[in-house]
Design a protein around this motif. Structure first.
Motif, PDB file in Angstrom:
ATOM      1  N   SER A 152       0.834  -1.211   0.000  1.00 54.47           N
ATOM      2  CA  SER A 152       0.000   0.000   0.000  1.00 54.47           C
ATOM      3  C   SER A 152       0.860   1.249   0.000  1.00 54.47           C
ATOM      4  CB  SER A 152      -0.927  -0.001   1.215  1.00 54.47           C
ATOM      5  OG  SER A 152      -1.801  -1.107   1.183  1.00 54.47           O
ATOM      6  N   SER A 153       1.940   1.233   0.789  1.00 51.99           N
ATOM      7  CA  SER A 153       2.827   2.389   0.846  1.00 51.99           C
ATOM      8  C   SER A 153       3.511   2.634  -0.498  1.00 51.99           C
ATOM      9  CB  SER A 153       3.873   2.178   1.945  1.00 51.99           C
ATOM     10  OG  SER A 153       4.797   3.246   1.990  1.00 51.99           O
ATOM     11  N   VAL A 154       3.967   1.540  -1.132  1.00 52.08           N
ATOM     12  CA  VAL A 154       4.630   1.676  -2.436  1.00 52.08           C
ATOM     13  C   VAL A 154       3.649   2.183  -3.483  1.00 52.08           C
ATOM     14  CG1 VAL A 154       5.807   0.413  -4.268  1.00 52.08           C
ATOM     15  CG2 VAL A 154       6.314  -0.116  -1.887  1.00 52.08           C
ATOM     16  N   ALA A 155       2.452   1.582  -3.531  1.00 50.86           N
ATOM     17  CA  ALA A 155       1.455   1.999  -4.525  1.00 50.86           C
ATOM     18  C   ALA A 155       0.995   3.434  -4.292  1.00 50.86           C
ATOM     19  CB  ALA A 155       0.270   1.045  -4.486  1.00 50.86           C
ATOM     20  N   GLN A 156       0.917   3.838  -3.043  1.00 50.35           N
ATOM     21  CA  GLN A 156       0.473   5.191  -2.746  1.00 50.35           C
ATOM     22  C   GLN A 156       1.458   6.221  -3.276  1.00 50.35           C
ATOM     23  OE1 GLN A 156      -2.587   5.763  -1.409  1.00 50.35           O
ATOM     24  NE2 GLN A 156      -2.181   7.907  -1.935  1.00 50.35           N
ATOM     25  N   THR A 157       2.744   5.884  -3.279  1.00 55.15           N
ATOM     26  CA  THR A 157       3.743   6.784  -3.857  1.00 55.15           C
ATOM     27  C   THR A 157       3.489   6.987  -5.344  1.00 55.15           C
ATOM     28  OG1 THR A 157       5.387   6.018  -2.244  1.00 55.15           O
ATOM     29  CG2 THR A 157       6.210   7.143  -4.197  1.00 55.15           C
ATOM     30  N   THR A 187       6.888  -7.350 -17.066  1.00 50.75           N
ATOM     31  CA  THR A 187       6.622  -5.912 -16.996  1.00 50.75           C
ATOM     32  C   THR A 187       5.135  -5.674 -17.232  1.00 50.75           C
ATOM     33  OG1 THR A 187       8.822  -5.383 -17.859  1.00 50.75           O
ATOM     34  CG2 THR A 187       7.165  -3.644 -17.937  1.00 50.75           C
ATOM     35  N   ILE A 188       4.504  -4.925 -16.356  1.00 54.13           N
ATOM     36  CA  ILE A 188       3.107  -4.541 -16.559  1.00 54.13           C
ATOM     37  C   ILE A 188       2.991  -3.031 -16.403  1.00 54.13           C
ATOM     38  CG2 ILE A 188       2.213  -6.759 -15.747  1.00 54.13           C
ATOM     39  CD1 ILE A 188       1.440  -5.387 -13.141  1.00 54.13           C
ATOM     40  N   GLN A 189       2.045  -2.460 -17.111  1.00 54.14           N
ATOM     41  CA  GLN A 189       1.792  -1.029 -17.015  1.00 54.14           C
ATOM     42  C   GLN A 189       0.752  -0.791 -15.926  1.00 54.14           C
ATOM     43  OE1 GLN A 189       1.214   1.173 -20.686  1.00 54.14           O
ATOM     44  NE2 GLN A 189      -0.336   2.460 -19.720  1.00 54.14           N
ATOM     45  N   LEU A 190       1.158  -0.049 -14.920  1.00 46.87           N
ATOM     46  CA  LEU A 190       0.253   0.269 -13.822  1.00 46.87           C
ATOM     47  C   LEU A 190      -0.650   1.446 -14.158  1.00 46.87           C
ATOM     48  CD1 LEU A 190       2.650  -0.135 -10.749  1.00 46.87           C
ATOM     49  CD2 LEU A 190       0.930  -1.750 -11.552  1.00 46.87           C
ATOM     50  N   LEU A 191      -0.033   2.511 -14.656  1.00 44.80           N
ATOM     51  CA  LEU A 191      -0.764   3.733 -14.992  1.00 44.80           C
ATOM     52  C   LEU A 191      -0.254   4.291 -16.314  1.00 44.80           C
ATOM     53  CD1 LEU A 191      -0.821   5.483 -11.496  1.00 44.80           C
ATOM     54  CD2 LEU A 191      -2.769   4.425 -12.659  1.00 44.80           C
ATOM     55  N   PRO A 192      -1.136   4.861 -17.137  1.00 47.86           N
ATOM     56  CA  PRO A 192      -2.590   4.910 -16.958  1.00 47.86           C
ATOM     57  C   PRO A 192      -3.226   3.536 -17.141  1.00 47.86           C
ATOM     58  CG  PRO A 192      -1.988   5.762 -19.104  1.00 47.86           C
ATOM     59  CD  PRO A 192      -0.710   5.523 -18.370  1.00 47.86           C
ATOM     60  N   PHE A 193      -4.322   3.305 -16.464  1.00 45.08           N
ATOM     61  CA  PHE A 193      -4.984   2.010 -16.533  1.00 45.08           C
ATOM     62  C   PHE A 193      -5.572   1.805 -17.926  1.00 45.08           C
ATOM     63  CE2 PHE A 193      -8.891  -0.530 -16.117  1.00 45.08           C
ATOM     64  CZ  PHE A 193      -8.334  -1.714 -15.650  1.00 45.08           C
ATOM     65  N   GLU A 194      -5.209   0.688 -18.563  1.00 40.32           N
ATOM     66  CA  GLU A 194      -5.693   0.380 -19.901  1.00 40.32           C
ATOM     67  C   GLU A 194      -6.776  -0.684 -19.816  1.00 40.32           C
ATOM     68  OE1 GLU A 194      -2.339  -0.754 -22.223  1.00 40.32           O
ATOM     69  OE2 GLU A 194      -1.757   1.318 -22.640  1.00 40.32           O
ATOM     70  N   LEU A 228     -10.134   1.542  -7.838  1.00 40.99           N
ATOM     71  CA  LEU A 228      -8.956   1.757  -8.684  1.00 40.99           C
ATOM     72  C   LEU A 228      -7.672   1.925  -7.877  1.00 40.99           C
ATOM     73  CD1 LEU A 228      -7.834   1.961 -11.468  1.00 40.99           C
ATOM     74  CD2 LEU A 228      -8.570   4.338 -11.607  1.00 40.99           C
ATOM     75  N   PRO A 229      -7.635   2.761  -6.836  1.00 40.65           N
ATOM     76  CA  PRO A 229      -6.409   2.798  -6.018  1.00 40.65           C
ATOM     77  C   PRO A 229      -6.114   1.460  -5.343  1.00 40.65           C
ATOM     78  CG  PRO A 229      -7.757   4.734  -5.599  1.00 40.65           C
ATOM     79  CD  PRO A 229      -8.594   3.796  -6.403  1.00 40.65           C
ATOM     80  N   GLN A 230      -7.174   0.773  -4.911  1.00 40.50           N
ATOM     81  CA  GLN A 230      -6.965  -0.526  -4.274  1.00 40.50           C
ATOM     82  C   GLN A 230      -6.417  -1.539  -5.274  1.00 40.50           C
ATOM     83  OE1 GLN A 230      -7.231  -0.751  -1.144  1.00 40.50           O
ATOM     84  NE2 GLN A 230      -7.185  -2.934  -0.658  1.00 40.50           N
ATOM     85  N   TYR A 231      -6.825  -1.431  -6.530  1.00 46.74           N
ATOM     86  CA  TYR A 231      -6.318  -2.327  -7.568  1.00 46.74           C
ATOM     87  C   TYR A 231      -4.807  -2.193  -7.722  1.00 46.74           C
ATOM     88  CZ  TYR A 231      -4.901  -3.479 -12.331  1.00 46.74           C
ATOM     89  OH  TYR A 231      -4.212  -3.932 -13.431  1.00 46.74           O
ATOM     90  N   LEU A 232      -4.300  -0.968  -7.692  1.00 45.89           N
ATOM     91  CA  LEU A 232      -2.856  -0.758  -7.803  1.00 45.89           C
ATOM     92  C   LEU A 232      -2.114  -1.374  -6.622  1.00 45.89           C
ATOM     93  CD1 LEU A 232      -2.835   2.933  -9.074  1.00 45.89           C
ATOM     94  CD2 LEU A 232      -2.501   0.856 -10.413  1.00 45.89           C
ATOM     95  N   LYS A 233      -2.713  -1.286  -5.451  1.00 53.23           N
ATOM     96  CA  LYS A 233      -2.095  -1.896  -4.274  1.00 53.23           C
ATOM     97  C   LYS A 233      -2.106  -3.419  -4.382  1.00 53.23           C
ATOM     98  CE  LYS A 233      -3.588   1.999  -1.423  1.00 53.23           C
ATOM     99  NZ  LYS A 233      -4.436   2.445  -0.277  1.00 53.23           N
TER     100      LYS A 233
END
Length: 297
Positions: A152-157, A187-194, A228-233
């Protein structure tokens, strides 16, 4: 030809090294069982989470959430690199760092500024030596005790950088645990969400067959602000779990190879010891026979 004492000391030294590699293989095997169990339990959850987000994102406009907006001008790219803290696992860390380096060089060739976020000491030390790469954040010596709070901390950054405009796109590079003998870098693209295509959505865990219509309460935009933020985490945590399991599997293979190499080296040194002892015995016999012949003469 080396002396018998030197060869015997080498055999003893290689034998002690073999004991260490065997012990490290057993430790990695014990840790792998727990790490493999965690990633196998978490993968269906992460896949279903992505399927739900894909379905939800398809019902809203592209600017319904800041993380869905595609920045028109991409000036800065964030690269999240997840490696292990310790070595002795073959080329596992090197392959992840090599893939991250290719992405960094590609972005820099396009005139895009690169910022790195490193989880794991090996990746942090390697990227610190790369020119023109800003270290946005780093988490060393944390792979031994993974939890969702770290993810969560890493994704929040990453989320904060994208929402404030400091980051225009974000990628994650990690080691995927496929099997005991295969841990390729991904390798995956986190943002922008596709939004994936239909066949990609099925691969992520969406149910096959006729498309279903869902009714959401509260509204889609409000749900998207949470999911969406939870998905990144969730994806960040999955990358950490994959890398952890891959690390132990790679270390098991490396220590197994090292143990076999020690066995081959001990056999080779034993053969050399026998040859050296035989040469010494032959030399002493020649001296004895020569002395006896001299006395008879």
């Amino acid at each position: 030809m080396p002396s018998l004492k030197d060869v015997k000391m080498k055999i003893a030294g290689v034998g002690k090294t073999q004991q260490i590699t065997k012990a490290m293989n057993m430790v990695a095997s014990a840790k792998l069982r727990g790490a493999q169990s965690r990633i196998e339990r978490f993968r269906p959850f992460a896949a279903k989470y992505k399927a739900v987000l894909t379905e939800l994102a398809g019902k809203v406009e592209g600017d319904a959430h800041p993380l869905l907006k595609v920045h028109k001008e991409r000036k800065t790219c964030a690269v999240l690199v997840i490696t292990s803290d310790r070595g002795l696992c073959g080329s596992f860390n090197a392959s992840i760092i090599d893939m991250a380096s290719r992405i960094i060089r590609e972005k820099q060739s396009q005139g895009i500024r690169v910022k790195a976020i490193c989880v794991g000491r090996k990746g942090r030390d390697a990227l610190r030596r790369m020119p023109d790469v800003e270290m946005l954040d780093s988490y060393g010596d944390r792979m031994g005790s993974l939890d969702f709070a770290l993810a969560s901390s890493v994704a929040q950054t990453v989320i904060h950088g994208y929402e404030t405009g400091e980051v225009d796109e974000a990628y994650m590079v990690y080691g995927e645990f496929v099997s005991m003998g295969h841990q390729p870098p991904r390798t995956i693209q986190l943002l922008p969400f596709e939004k994936p295509q239909a066949e990609e959505a099925d691969a992520t865990g969406a149910p096959e067959g006729p498309h279903c219509e869902y009714l959401y309460e509260p509204a889609e935009e409000e749900l998207l602000g949470v999911i969406l933020p939870q998905y990144l985490k969730v994806q960040t945590y999955r990358g950490m779990l994959d890398t952890s399991a891959s690390e132990h599997a790679a270390r098991m293979a490396a220590m197994d190879n090292a143990t076999r190499n020690c066995t081959d080296l001990i056999n080779s040194l034993t053969l050399l010891f026998n040859k050296t002892r035989q040469a010494s015995i032959t030399s002493e016999l020649i001296d004895i026979v020569g002395g006896a012949e001299a006395q008879n003469g």
